[in-house]
Design an enzyme around this catalytic site. Sequence first.
Site, PDB file in Angstrom:
ATOM      1  N   ASP A 118       0.826  -1.207   0.000  1.00 53.19           N
ATOM      2  CA  ASP A 118       0.000   0.000   0.000  1.00 53.19           C
ATOM      3  C   ASP A 118       0.862   1.260   0.000  1.00 53.19           C
ATOM      4  O   ASP A 118       0.647   2.177  -0.797  1.00 53.19           O
ATOM      5  CB  ASP A 118      -0.921  -0.016   1.221  1.00 53.19           C
ATOM      6  CG  ASP A 118      -1.842   1.192   1.265  1.00 53.19           C
ATOM      7  OD1 ASP A 118      -2.729   1.297   0.404  1.00 53.19           O
ATOM      8  OD2 ASP A 118      -1.664   2.042   2.154  1.00 53.19           O
ATOM      9  N   HIS A 119       1.851   1.302   0.880  1.00 52.54           N
ATOM     10  CA  HIS A 119       2.719   2.485   0.961  1.00 52.54           C
ATOM     11  C   HIS A 119       3.592   2.618  -0.289  1.00 52.54           C
ATOM     12  O   HIS A 119       3.899   3.740  -0.719  1.00 52.54           O
ATOM     13  CB  HIS A 119       3.596   2.410   2.209  1.00 52.54           C
ATOM     14  CG  HIS A 119       2.838   2.553   3.486  1.00 52.54           C
ATOM     15  ND1 HIS A 119       1.795   3.442   3.648  1.00 52.54           N
ATOM     16  CD2 HIS A 119       2.973   1.918   4.692  1.00 52.54           C
ATOM     17  CE1 HIS A 119       1.318   3.353   4.877  1.00 52.54           C
ATOM     18  NE2 HIS A 119       2.012   2.434   5.523  1.00 52.54           N
TER      19      HIS A 119
END
EC number: 2.7.8.2
Length: 398
Positions: A132-133
């Site tokens: 996600d990051h």
Amino acid sequence: MAAGAGARPAPRWVKALGEPLSAAQLRRLEEHRYTAVGESLFEPPLQLYWTWLLQWIPLWMAPNTITLIGLAINLVTTLVLIFYCPTVTEEAPYWTYLLCALGLFIYQSLDAIDGKQARRTNSCSPLGELFDHGCDSLSTVFMAIGASIAVRLGTHPDWLFFCSFVGMFMFYCAHWQTYVSGVLRFGRVDVTEIQVALVIVFMLSTFGGATMWDYTIPILEIKLKIVPVLGVVGGLIFSCSNYFHVILHGGVGKNGSTIAGTSVLSPGLHIGLIIILAIMIYKKSATNMFEKHPCLYTLMFGCVFAKVAQKLVIAHMTKSELYLQDTVFIGPGLLFLDQYFNNFIDEYVVLWIAMVISSFDMMIYFTSLCLQISRHLHLNIFKTSCQQAPEQVYKHID
């Protein structure tokens, strides 16, 4: 001698390409627990929309698949805009701005529900957090380029440079303070509010045209496009004051060090090197490289930033030291050396070479990282499975 008996092990650097993390780092990764603090202004009302949207997502769809679909849509819509406005001074067809607004809205929506889908399917894992990051770091670069094109900021090169790199800096600082404190902090005005503001900018350009931003405001005698730029400056001051308050007041490690026991200022070397190189190459260019090719220039440095940001995230998750030496700096280094030797090779050619090197280096690292973690935790990156890694403890403290 038996066949293969004398075979030598692969060189260390070759092994590092396929397995970026050591055995000790993988063990510490298993112990990682995601902790978030705070709530932004738009989050409470948008939670209703995100919850409604989640019910339309099938249970078999993996959270990482949702994230990747959102990123792909955001990247493709922005690339269409870049195609029409390579120097950020052109006016694109109205539908391209509308497409970007829609792409960013879809990305924001899917990015918001991937974590909900993970908890819904009991598939929370360090891999999902990293993925996600990692996608967010790349999206940050494209959002800055798209917004700059929407207001034709290329007519003000210095402001364009500032807005192209300030998003990278703020994203890095957010994870820098996480590396120091062990907690990801959300401010009252955070990424969700920025994304909503950018959607509004795209919509204004859709219906008013990009030239509307060239209107001079009476009395103030400034162009309308400077108003959102001043908003960015204000956001930088507000956000960074909070980030550095956490960073400079000491970390959770021994003697106020980071989560890895290192200096709280050490991560600043990485983002500092990126920005210093970007400024030096921009200002020393004999061919006005940034003014002529701002999108390509920003994308090249954006790939460098994305890898460095990914390394910071994984350093936090594995409680590891962050090292400055990295192959991703080869691209900017080539540009710097070319200028040092009085443009022995055409700067535009070197810029493309740097772009290819930096993008491949970033993608190889991120792919290797995800594959290594998925093997270690016995996870499938893009599928939910019955056998999952131990669920993370999610803490959200208001």
